[in-house]
Design a protein around this motif. Structure first.
Motif, PDB file in Angstrom:
ATOM      1  N   UNK A   1       0.826  -1.205   0.000  1.00 19.41           N
ATOM      2  CA  UNK A   1       0.000   0.000   0.000  1.00 19.41           C
ATOM      3  C   UNK A   1       0.861   1.257   0.000  1.00 19.41           C
ATOM      4  N   UNK A   2       1.971   1.215   0.733  1.00 17.96           N
ATOM      5  CA  UNK A   2       2.855   2.375   0.767  1.00 17.96           C
ATOM      6  C   UNK A   2       3.456   2.686  -0.597  1.00 17.96           C
ATOM      7  N   UNK A   3       3.893   1.659  -1.315  1.00 22.20           N
ATOM      8  CA  UNK A   3       4.453   1.857  -2.647  1.00 22.20           C
ATOM      9  C   UNK A   3       3.384   2.297  -3.642  1.00 22.20           C
ATOM     10  N   UNK A   4       2.180   1.750  -3.499  1.00 20.29           N
ATOM     11  CA  UNK A   4       1.087   2.180  -4.376  1.00 20.29           C
ATOM     12  C   UNK A   4       0.764   3.651  -4.156  1.00 20.29           C
ATOM     13  N   UNK A   5       0.758   4.090  -2.893  1.00 19.22           N
ATOM     14  CA  UNK A   5       0.509   5.502  -2.597  1.00 19.22           C
ATOM     15  C   UNK A   5       1.626   6.389  -3.153  1.00 19.22           C
ATOM     16  N   UNK A   6       2.871   5.917  -3.022  1.00 19.88           N
ATOM     17  CA  UNK A   6       4.002   6.667  -3.578  1.00 19.88           C
ATOM     18  C   UNK A   6       3.854   6.846  -5.083  1.00 19.88           C
ATOM     19  N   UNK A   7       3.470   5.795  -5.785  1.00 20.96           N
ATOM     20  CA  UNK A   7       3.316   5.881  -7.234  1.00 20.96           C
ATOM     21  C   UNK A   7       2.227   6.877  -7.623  1.00 20.96           C
TER      22      UNK A   7
ATOM     23  N   UNK B   1       8.253   5.627 -10.719  1.00 22.64           N
ATOM     24  CA  UNK B   1       6.822   5.543 -10.446  1.00 22.64           C
ATOM     25  C   UNK B   1       6.063   4.987 -11.651  1.00 22.64           C
ATOM     26  N   UNK B   2       6.455   5.394 -12.851  1.00 18.79           N
ATOM     27  CA  UNK B   2       5.790   4.893 -14.052  1.00 18.79           C
ATOM     28  C   UNK B   2       6.291   3.484 -14.417  1.00 18.79           C
ATOM     29  N   UNK B   3       7.591   3.258 -14.264  1.00 19.68           N
ATOM     30  CA  UNK B   3       8.143   1.940 -14.577  1.00 19.68           C
ATOM     31  C   UNK B   3       7.564   0.871 -13.657  1.00 19.68           C
ATOM     32  N   UNK B   4       7.288   1.250 -12.413  1.00 20.91           N
ATOM     33  CA  UNK B   4       6.701   0.295 -11.477  1.00 20.91           C
ATOM     34  C   UNK B   4       5.356  -0.216 -11.977  1.00 20.91           C
ATOM     35  N   UNK B   5       4.531   0.668 -12.507  1.00 21.44           N
ATOM     36  CA  UNK B   5       3.234   0.248 -13.027  1.00 21.44           C
ATOM     37  C   UNK B   5       3.396  -0.637 -14.256  1.00 21.44           C
TER      38      UNK B   5
END
Length: 238
Positions: A55-61, A115-119
């Protein structure tokens, strides 16, 4: 057009343009490499079983994709100085600490790229057929071996096109670092235009350079896709 203005030397601006191009290439390449690595780690974190991390990484993105890139660059450049000063203050160091504009810009562009590469990576991993993973586990592979031999190769193929688009986007964002004092290609062209009043000519030259960079990236992407998907090409019919 006076082509001598683009030559190096006392009367030309070739040196400044070359230095700006070199900074743009270094900044863009470093941001892409660091950001892609961070994006891969963030994607794995989002897909992990640890809900707090996910959830923390999703919020960061979401945050990084929602704010302007220039604002991220400015906040990191000035914020890192105050953070370092706050950490050093207990040790009796009260002097002002200036962060390198190049590394502040690199960090900012890397975090944005991540942030974009993560998605992209997250979607690629989720698109892998579960049967392939289950088959690897059934053969006795460890989870790390399944990742290395099955998940990562497939995910990389699926994400290559989107990653290539992100590569171009990050390079196009590099002129934003001029806001923190870096002399990139666009700013060098602007300075040359300000001194010679030939803005159009120097910006056209910058346009040609950026198009050449994009063309090289496109060629690299096409060759990479050809090699990665070579196993899917049909052989000669009998």
């Amino acid at each position: 057009m006076d082509w001598s203005l683009f030559l190096p030397g006392a009367t030309g601006w070739g040196d400044e343009l070359a230095a700006g191009l070199w900074l743009t290439l270094r900044l863009g390449l470093a941001s892409v490499l660091i950001g892609t690595g961070l994006g891969l780690l963030a994607a794995l974190g989002e897909l992990s079983r640890f809900r707090a991390l996910s959830h923390g990484l999703a919020a960061y993105n979401v945050v990084m994709r929602s704010v302007p890139e220039l604002l991220v660059i400015l906040l990191l450049y000035y914020g890192l100085s105050f953070l370092i000063m706050a950490l050093l203050r207990p040790f009796g160091i009260d002097s002002f600490i200036e962060v390198s504009p190049f590394w502040a810009g690199t960090l900012a562009l890397s975090l944005i790229h991540a942030a974009y590469a993560s998605e992209v990576f997250r979607g690629a991993f989720q698109a892998i057929p579960k049967g392939q993973v289950e088959a690897g586990l059934a053969f006795g592979m460890s989870r790390f071996l399944v990742f290395r031999r099955i998940k990562w190769p497939v995910a990389f193929r699926l994400s290559l096109g989107a990653l290539a688009n992100l590569l171009m986007t990050t390079f196009k964002n590099t002129p934003l670092v001029s806001a923190i004092g870096l002399q990139d290609l666009i700013r060098a062209a602007g300075d040359a235009g300000q001194n010679t009043k030939l803005y159009f000519q120097f910006f056209i030259a910058s346009l040609v350079i950026y198009l050449a960079i994009a063309a090289l990236m496109q060629i690299f992407q096409m060759r990479a896709e050809t090699n990665l998907y070579a196993h899917l090409r049909r052989g000669p019919s009998a």
